[in-house]
Design a protein around this motif. Structure first.
Motif, PDB file in Angstrom:
ATOM      1  N   GLN A 133       4.927  -6.038   5.908  1.00 37.46           N
ATOM      2  CA  GLN A 133       4.276  -7.125   5.556  1.00 37.46           C
ATOM      3  C   GLN A 133       5.784  -8.100   5.446  1.00 37.46           C
ATOM      4  O   GLN A 133       6.696  -7.857   4.771  1.00 37.46           O
ATOM      5  CB  GLN A 133       3.373  -6.964   4.245  1.00 37.46           C
ATOM      6  N   GLN A 134       5.526  -9.369   6.000  1.00 41.00           N
ATOM      7  CA  GLN A 134       6.556 -10.190   5.846  1.00 41.00           C
ATOM      8  C   GLN A 134       6.282 -11.563   5.455  1.00 41.00           C
ATOM      9  O   GLN A 134       5.105 -12.300   6.155  1.00 41.00           O
ATOM     10  CB  GLN A 134       7.529 -10.429   7.264  1.00 41.00           C
ATOM     11  N   PHE A 135       6.716 -12.026   4.361  1.00 41.98           N
ATOM     12  CA  PHE A 135       6.417 -13.265   3.683  1.00 41.98           C
ATOM     13  C   PHE A 135       7.284 -14.269   4.284  1.00 41.98           C
ATOM     14  O   PHE A 135       8.676 -14.017   4.610  1.00 41.98           O
ATOM     15  CB  PHE A 135       6.408 -13.455   2.480  1.00 41.98           C
ATOM     16  N   PRO A 136       7.295 -15.674   4.413  1.00 40.61           N
ATOM     17  CA  PRO A 136       8.184 -16.604   4.870  1.00 40.61           C
ATOM     18  C   PRO A 136       9.522 -16.422   4.103  1.00 40.61           C
ATOM     19  O   PRO A 136       9.387 -16.531   2.974  1.00 40.61           O
ATOM     20  CB  PRO A 136       7.484 -18.025   4.737  1.00 40.61           C
ATOM     21  N   GLY A 137      10.607 -16.493   4.893  1.00 40.03           N
ATOM     22  CA  GLY A 137      12.145 -16.377   4.325  1.00 40.03           C
ATOM     23  C   GLY A 137      12.536 -15.121   3.734  1.00 40.03           C
ATOM     24  O   GLY A 137      13.516 -14.886   3.272  1.00 40.03           O
ATOM     25  N   LYS A 138      11.466 -14.061   3.985  1.00 40.05           N
ATOM     26  CA  LYS A 138      11.763 -12.908   3.431  1.00 40.05           C
ATOM     27  C   LYS A 138      11.948 -11.754   4.554  1.00 40.05           C
ATOM     28  O   LYS A 138      11.514 -12.237   5.733  1.00 40.05           O
ATOM     29  CB  LYS A 138      10.575 -12.527   2.216  1.00 40.05           C
ATOM     30  N   GLY A 139      12.606 -10.812   4.221  1.00 43.58           N
ATOM     31  CA  GLY A 139      12.501  -9.636   5.372  1.00 43.58           C
ATOM     32  C   GLY A 139      11.215  -8.513   5.230  1.00 43.58           C
ATOM     33  O   GLY A 139      10.422  -8.953   4.386  1.00 43.58           O
ATOM     34  N   PRO A 140      10.817  -8.137   6.481  1.00 40.97           N
ATOM     35  CA  PRO A 140       9.425  -7.295   6.369  1.00 40.97           C
ATOM     36  C   PRO A 140       9.898  -6.136   5.192  1.00 40.97           C
ATOM     37  O   PRO A 140      10.787  -5.687   4.992  1.00 40.97           O
ATOM     38  CB  PRO A 140       9.776  -6.400   7.649  1.00 40.97           C
ATOM     39  N   ALA A 141       8.758  -6.001   4.457  1.00 40.87           N
ATOM     40  CA  ALA A 141       8.737  -5.039   3.492  1.00 40.87           C
ATOM     41  C   ALA A 141       7.409  -3.873   3.927  1.00 40.87           C
ATOM     42  O   ALA A 141       6.453  -4.389   4.350  1.00 40.87           O
ATOM     43  CB  ALA A 141       8.352  -5.567   2.206  1.00 40.87           C
ATOM     44  N   LEU A 142       7.890  -2.670   3.677  1.00 40.75           N
ATOM     45  CA  LEU A 142       6.900  -1.679   3.944  1.00 40.75           C
ATOM     46  C   LEU A 142       5.707  -1.859   2.988  1.00 40.75           C
ATOM     47  O   LEU A 142       5.859  -1.804   1.857  1.00 40.75           O
ATOM     48  CB  LEU A 142       7.659  -0.236   3.464  1.00 40.75           C
ATOM     49  N   LEU A 143       4.604  -1.823   3.782  1.00 37.38           N
ATOM     50  CA  LEU A 143       3.267  -1.861   3.170  1.00 37.38           C
ATOM     51  C   LEU A 143       2.545  -0.626   2.999  1.00 37.38           C
ATOM     52  O   LEU A 143       2.219  -0.243   1.898  1.00 37.38           O
ATOM     53  CB  LEU A 143       2.189  -2.955   3.964  1.00 37.38           C
ATOM     54  N   ILE A 144       2.604   0.060   4.142  1.00 34.51           N
ATOM     55  CA  ILE A 144       1.621   1.530   4.149  1.00 34.51           C
ATOM     56  C   ILE A 144       2.082   2.163   5.232  1.00 34.51           C
ATOM     57  O   ILE A 144       2.405   1.455   6.280  1.00 34.51           O
ATOM     58  CB  ILE A 144       0.192   1.388   3.956  1.00 34.51           C
ATOM     59  N   ALA A 145       2.123   3.554   5.202  1.00 32.44           N
ATOM     60  CA  ALA A 145       2.612   4.181   6.399  1.00 32.44           C
ATOM     61  C   ALA A 145       1.688   5.660   6.576  1.00 32.44           C
ATOM     62  O   ALA A 145       1.369   6.166   5.579  1.00 32.44           O
ATOM     63  CB  ALA A 145       4.121   4.566   6.368  1.00 32.44           C
ATOM     64  N   ILE A 146       1.621   6.010   7.855  1.00 31.47           N
ATOM     65  CA  ILE A 146       0.865   7.353   8.100  1.00 31.47           C
ATOM     66  C   ILE A 146       1.494   8.058   9.135  1.00 31.47           C
ATOM     67  O   ILE A 146       2.294   7.517  10.007  1.00 31.47           O
ATOM     68  CB  ILE A 146      -0.665   6.811   8.628  1.00 31.47           C
ATOM     69  N   ARG A 147       1.038   9.213   9.109  1.00 31.82           N
ATOM     70  CA  ARG A 147       1.595  10.401  10.113  1.00 31.82           C
ATOM     71  C   ARG A 147       0.387  10.637  10.745  1.00 31.82           C
ATOM     72  O   ARG A 147      -0.726  10.899  10.429  1.00 31.82           O
ATOM     73  CB  ARG A 147       2.412  11.571   9.546  1.00 31.82           C
ATOM     74  N   PRO A 148       0.691  11.386  12.065  1.00 32.77           N
ATOM     75  CA  PRO A 148      -0.416  11.598  12.955  1.00 32.77           C
ATOM     76  C   PRO A 148      -1.375  12.712  12.811  1.00 32.77           C
ATOM     77  O   PRO A 148      -2.298  13.040  13.361  1.00 32.77           O
ATOM     78  CB  PRO A 148       0.175  11.544  14.294  1.00 32.77           C
ATOM     79  N   ASP A 149      -0.841  13.644  11.353  1.00 34.69           N
ATOM     80  CA  ASP A 149      -1.696  14.506  11.168  1.00 34.69           C
ATOM     81  C   ASP A 149      -2.917  14.319  10.238  1.00 34.69           C
ATOM     82  O   ASP A 149      -3.828  14.984   9.977  1.00 34.69           O
ATOM     83  CB  ASP A 149      -1.226  15.688  10.495  1.00 34.69           C
ATOM     84  N   VAL A 150      -3.223  12.899   9.937  1.00 35.61           N
ATOM     85  CA  VAL A 150      -4.264  12.611   9.298  1.00 35.61           C
ATOM     86  C   VAL A 150      -4.895  11.298   9.934  1.00 35.61           C
ATOM     87  O   VAL A 150      -4.231  10.651  10.671  1.00 35.61           O
ATOM     88  CB  VAL A 150      -4.036  11.973   7.813  1.00 35.61           C
ATOM     89  N   SER A 151      -6.265  11.090   9.682  1.00 36.69           N
ATOM     90  CA  SER A 151      -7.013   9.993  10.301  1.00 36.69           C
ATOM     91  C   SER A 151      -7.037   8.661   9.532  1.00 36.69           C
ATOM     92  O   SER A 151      -7.267   7.712   9.938  1.00 36.69           O
ATOM     93  CB  SER A 151      -8.470  10.572  10.903  1.00 36.69           C
ATOM     94  N   GLU A 152      -6.912   8.713   8.260  1.00 36.22           N
ATOM     95  CA  GLU A 152      -6.846   7.507   7.678  1.00 36.22           C
ATOM     96  C   GLU A 152      -5.943   7.851   6.267  1.00 36.22           C
ATOM     97  O   GLU A 152      -5.836   8.903   5.448  1.00 36.22           O
ATOM     98  CB  GLU A 152      -8.365   7.416   7.143  1.00 36.22           C
ATOM     99  N   LYS A 153      -5.370   6.562   5.710  1.00 33.31           N
ATOM    100  CA  LYS A 153      -4.539   6.600   4.576  1.00 33.31           C
ATOM    101  C   LYS A 153      -4.983   5.306   3.729  1.00 33.31           C
ATOM    102  O   LYS A 153      -5.124   4.165   4.342  1.00 33.31           O
ATOM    103  CB  LYS A 153      -3.272   6.864   4.702  1.00 33.31           C
ATOM    104  N   LYS A 154      -5.380   5.273   2.513  1.00 33.28           N
ATOM    105  CA  LYS A 154      -5.806   4.039   1.617  1.00 33.28           C
ATOM    106  C   LYS A 154      -4.837   3.762   0.594  1.00 33.28           C
ATOM    107  O   LYS A 154      -4.546   5.008  -0.107  1.00 33.28           O
ATOM    108  CB  LYS A 154      -7.083   4.361   1.209  1.00 33.28           C
TER     109      LYS A 154
END
Lengths: 115, 111
Positions: A37-58
């Motif tokens: 997620q990136q807000f104006p004037g800021k760098g991208p920040a990790l929001l959420i990540a997933i690996r392919p062994d799961v179908s959903e992450k909340k």
């Protein structure tokens, strides 16, 4: 040749609605799929990540859905708020056996949540 | 804990001039990455340092770009001579494990 394709380019959602951003990839060697997620004037920040062994992450209002057979993954933002207005990037990382961890990004989605 | 810092935040130069961008990673992070985003396009990988060594420089556009990481701490990215197509936002990121932490970027405009 773009390895990660992201859509839509921009998105307008009403407050309280669901925002959905989609990404597709080709390379089956990708083993890690973060959303930034990136807000104006800021760098991208990790929001959420997933690996392919799961179908959903909340995590809170943010959910990643992952479809390995279709080589697609998406970000769902539930109960979207004006403060969620930002640019969202999907990304993928190839397993190089630890040699490098470079991220391959989509083109970004500009989300505007209207009050 | 201080985040990744980059200097300058903006740089406007003329074609043919030289510009040096600096990145200070999070203290203790061995991995340092440079990325670039040209307007409206994806964020593209440029290169990856592990400590002071270049691990992967496959994304460097050409030999006008030179990256260094002195003593495994801060890094510089020099563009010499700059061309119009070098304009964009240059991001630095650092990591110790999976998560890459990005700096705010340097917006480079070449006129």
């Amino acid at each position: 040749q773009q390895q990660v394709k992201q859509s839509p380019q921009s998105l307008i959602v009403q407050k309280g609605g669901i925002s959905i951003i989609n990404c597709a990839y080709e390379n089956t060697a990708f083993d890690y799929f973060p959303w930034y997620q990136q807000f104006p004037g800021k760098g991208p920040a990790l929001l959420i990540a997933i690996r392919p062994d799961v179908s959903e992450k909340k995590e809170g209002r943010f959910t990643i859905s992952f479809n390995k057979s279709a080589k697609q993954f998406s970000l769902h933002i539930m109960d979207s708020q004006p403060g969620d207005s930002a640019t969202y990037f999907c990304a993928a990382r190839k397993n190089y056996g630890g040699a490098t961890n470079k991220l391959i990004f989509g083109t970004g989605t500009l989300l505007a949540v209207q009050p | 804990e201080a985040g990744v810092t980059q200097f300058p935040s903006h740089s406007v130069i003329e074609k043919g001039q030289t510009v040096t961008l600096r990145c200070d990673p999070i203290s203790g992070h061995d991995n340092l990455y440079w990325y670039r985003r040209v307007m409206g396009k994806e964020i593209k990988f440029l290169l990856h340092f592990v400590k002071e060594s270049k691990q992967d420089e496959s994304g460097m556009p050409n030999n006008r770009f030179l990256a260094e990481r002195t003593g495994g701490t801060y890094s510089t990215l020099k563009v010499q001579p700059a061309e119009l197509e070098d304009s964009g936002v240059y991001f630095c990121a650092s990591s110790q494990w999976d998560t890459q932490y990005f700096g705010p970027g340097t917006r480079l405009t070449v006129l």
